[in-house]
Design a protein around this motif. Structure first.
Motif, short mmCIF file in Angstrom:
data_model
loop_
_atom_site.label_atom_id
_atom_site.label_comp_id
_atom_site.label_asym_id
_atom_site.label_seq_id
_atom_site.Cartn_x
_atom_site.Cartn_y
_atom_site.Cartn_z
N GLU A 10 2.47 2.41 2.50
CA GLU A 10 2.30 3.11 3.78
C GLU A 10 3.63 3.06 4.55
O GLU A 10 3.80 2.32 5.51
CB GLU A 10 1.15 2.47 4.56
N ASN B 44 -4.81 3.39 -1.47
CA ASN B 44 -4.24 4.06 -0.29
C ASN B 44 -2.91 4.72 -0.61
O ASN B 44 -2.64 5.85 -0.23
CB ASN B 44 -4.06 3.05 0.84
N ALA C 174 0.82 -1.22 0.00
CA ALA C 174 0.00 0.00 0.00
C ALA C 174 0.85 1.26 0.00
O ALA C 174 0.30 2.36 -0.09
CB ALA C 174 -0.92 0.00 1.22
#
Length: 500
Positions: A306, A428, A304
């Motif tokens: 992140e 995301n 993602a």
């Protein structure tokens, strides 16, 4: 003249070793070569060798299985392990199987390799028998005691302990400063420290960075007292060595068990940092964390994009070090290797192979780092490097493609999933990159584009507010009017009157 067998699956390493020993042909002769343990064992059985220099990780039969095979056949061949991995557990296991030395390929010089080989050759010839310093036992006998398989030496130690009513503490010194010269020098320093404390000790070199010591305890010292005295000698952070210890032992068999425990305790320096004294304790704690779940979370964060959450996961791993046991060390290394491999692969996929990362070898890097804090810092630097590469790659070309797509399709129903697919990223991750590049969220940017086109239509056409709302992608005219007023401060009709 010593007959040397060179065993490594890497042809380049075998050629290098051959050049080292053939340049000293008055002392050594290269008897043969082998690419794995099976070939080496067959050679030793058939033709014999005085000393084998072998790698650990090889196909078909690894170095440890080879050493075990030598001992099962009762061959007198001495073994020097030459490995890529600075893993103390491997050194301990190699010694327990009868290896004479454990050296690191990346750190040993030609001169040091020759000196170690000479020393092992002297031991083979019975010349490595210095004056007895420990209850009449010399270096060779101490090695026999802690490695086992020498009944006569065991019996002699048992008799001596009964005669003296003495006990033995087992210490394992581990060098913490890779930049310091390896070998016997610092072992002599450790021996001098014990002597300065008034302790009768005998030393045995396990590898170029690990030394075992048997310390005679004739005064009945307590564990805490001995550990405190030794702690003052390590000098705290930045000291040249850490210590693992266990005891007291009252027989040769107990000495071997204490040595094994001291080796296990010494591995705890991974969590505690350099210059520590680690006393063995039975550990009944539950695992410090669910490593499988942590690995799965790390994969999700990488996929993602992140990055902050990934770094947070790694920081959380480091902060929980007081909950970990020795068994967790290998799990932590596997977790960190999995994360490193994942972020490198992700960066290479996103950045057209990312040449900056081609020379990064996570297994070698992680295997060479001694302490958890240093390992965590290395991994966080790698994560930041990969993040920067991916974000730069996601820059102009990818963003221009997305902005052009929004400009051409603003009048249609656009979802975050649809737009992120154009960029080639997960929703995301795309949100993070988009906001970093434009300063706005995807929905805010789309609203801006729609309102700008509505302004143009209001001032250049006579279309109704209802039709303009549909043309810029709003199904509800009332919602369009609300959004327009929130963005401009006036209604669409008012804007049209003011700008015609």
């Amino acid at each position: 003249m010593l007959r040397i067998l060179l065993v490594d699956d890497d042809v380049i390493v075998r050629k290098w070793l051959r050049l080292v020993f053939e340049s000293h042909d008055r002392e050594f002769t290269v008897a043969g070569f082998a690419a794995n343990g099976r070939e080496a064992l067959e050679f030793c059985r058939r033709e014999g060798a005085d000393i084998v220099i072998t790698d650990m990780i090889m196909p078909d039969m690894d170095g440890m299985t080879f050493i075990q095979g030598l001992r099962e056949w009762d061959l007198r061949t001495q073994v020097i392990i030459l490995s890529n991995y600075a893993d103390f557990s491997l050194a301990q296991k190699g010694l327990s199987f009868g290896a004479a030395e454990y050296l690191l390929k990346g750190e040993i010089t030609e001169e040091e390799l020759l000196e170690v080989t000479r020393r092992v050759g002297a031991r083979l010839a019975g010349g490595d028998r210095p004056a007895a310093r420990f209850w009449g036992f010399g270096t060779v006998q101490i090695g026999q005691i802690i490695s086992g398989g020498w009944p006569e030496t065991d019996a002699a130690l048992d008799r001596e302990m009964q005669r003296r009513a003495g006990r033995v503490w087992c210490l394992v010194f581990c060098q913490d400063a890779p930049g310091r010269p390896a070998g016997q020098g610092w072992a002599r320093e450790a021996e001098a420290i014990l002597s300065g404390l008034g302790l009768r000790a005998g030393m045995y070199v396990i590898s170029d960075r690990v030394v075992a010591a048997l310390v005679a305890d004739e005064g009945g010292a307590q564990c805490a007292e001995l550990a405190a005295r030794l702690q003052t000698c390590t000098g705290g952070d930045g000291a040249p060595f850490s210590l693992g210890m266990d005891g007291p032992a009252r027989s040769a068999e107990e000495v071997r068990l204490a040595f094994s425990h001291a080796c296990e305790a010494a591995r705890l320096r991974f969590f505690r940092g350099p210059g520590c004294v680690c006393v063995y304790e039975e550990d009944s704690r539950e695992p410090g964390m669910d490593f499988q779940t942590a690995t799965q979370q790390a994969y999700q964060f990488v996929k993602a994009g992140e990055w902050n959450r990934l770094k947070g996961l790694i920081d959380g791993v480091r902060s929980g070090s007081d909950r970990y046991s020795v068994e967790d060390i290998d799990r932590l290394r596997r977790l960190f290797n999995a994360v490193a491999e994942a972020v490198i692969h992700h960066a290479q996929v996103c950045c057209e192979s990312a040449p900056q990362l081609q020379d990064t070898n996570p297994i070698a890097e992680i295997g060479s780092i001694l302490f958890l804090d240093d390992l965590t810092e290395w991994l966080c630097r790698l994560i930041c490097q990969c993040r920067d590469l991916v974000q730069r790659s996601a820059g102009e070309e990818s963003m221009q493609r997305v902005l052009a797509y929004i400009e051409q399709n603003y009048m249609n129903e656009l979802t975050l999933h649809t737009i992120s697919e154009v960029a080639g990223f997960s929703p995301n991750y795309f949100c993070n990159v988009f906001k970093e590049r434009t300063g706005k969220s995807v929905s805010s940017y789309l609203t801006d584009v729609r309102i700008e086109h509505a302004k143009r239509m209001l001032t250049t056409t006579g279309k109704s507010i209802h039709l303009i709302a549909e043309d810029v992608g709003y199904e509800s005219p009332s919602y369009f009017i609300k959004v327009f007023k929130d963005m401009t401060g006036v209604t669409p009709n008012r804007f049209r009157k003011l700008n015609r």
